[in-house]
Motif scaffolding. Structure first.
Motif, PDB file in Angstrom:
ATOM      1  N   ASP A  14       0.861  -1.174   0.000  1.00 50.72           N
ATOM      2  CA  ASP A  14       0.000   0.000   0.000  1.00 50.72           C
ATOM      3  C   ASP A  14       0.900   1.229   0.000  1.00 50.72           C
ATOM      4  N   GLN A  16       0.324   4.259   0.441  1.00 54.48           N
ATOM      5  CA  GLN A  16       0.034   5.209   1.517  1.00 54.48           C
ATOM      6  C   GLN A  16       0.750   4.823   2.806  1.00 54.48           C
ATOM      7  N   ARG A  17       1.059   3.548   2.964  1.00 54.34           N
ATOM      8  CA  ARG A  17       1.755   3.065   4.164  1.00 54.34           C
ATOM      9  C   ARG A  17       3.259   2.923   3.959  1.00 54.34           C
ATOM     10  N   PRO A  26       6.124   6.243   3.585  1.00 54.26           N
ATOM     11  CA  PRO A  26       4.747   6.391   3.089  1.00 54.26           C
ATOM     12  C   PRO A  26       4.718   7.367   1.913  1.00 54.26           C
ATOM     13  N   LYS A  63      -1.066  -7.609   4.997  1.00 56.22           N
ATOM     14  CA  LYS A  63      -0.585  -6.297   4.544  1.00 56.22           C
ATOM     15  C   LYS A  63       0.802  -6.059   5.110  1.00 56.22           C
TER      16      LYS A  63
END
Length: 64
Positions: A14, A16-17, A26, A63
């Motif tokens: 991800d 965003q992470r 991020p 994740k």
């Protein structure tokens, strides 16, 4: 930005992470990951990841 899923172990990258275990902050898109980046869980290279369709976001899969 799109999320990507590992075809080997189903881990999600991800943007965003990011990926703190591999020093990826991020906001780093998958395309901007270094070619040497590998899956945190199984060690697979970038070419083993595919775009995760948005309708699959939120499903119970690992994740990073």
């Amino acid at each position: 930005m799109d999320k990507y899923i590992c075809k080997v172990c189903a881990t999600i990258y991800d943007p965003q992470r990011g990926d703190s275990e591999n020093g990826i902050p991020p906001g780093t898109s998958f395309q901007d990951l270094p070619e040497s980046w590998v899956c945190t869980i199984c060690g697979s290279p970038k070419n083993k990841f595919v775009v995760l369709p948005p309708e699959k976001y939120g499903e119970n899969i690992p994740k990073i």
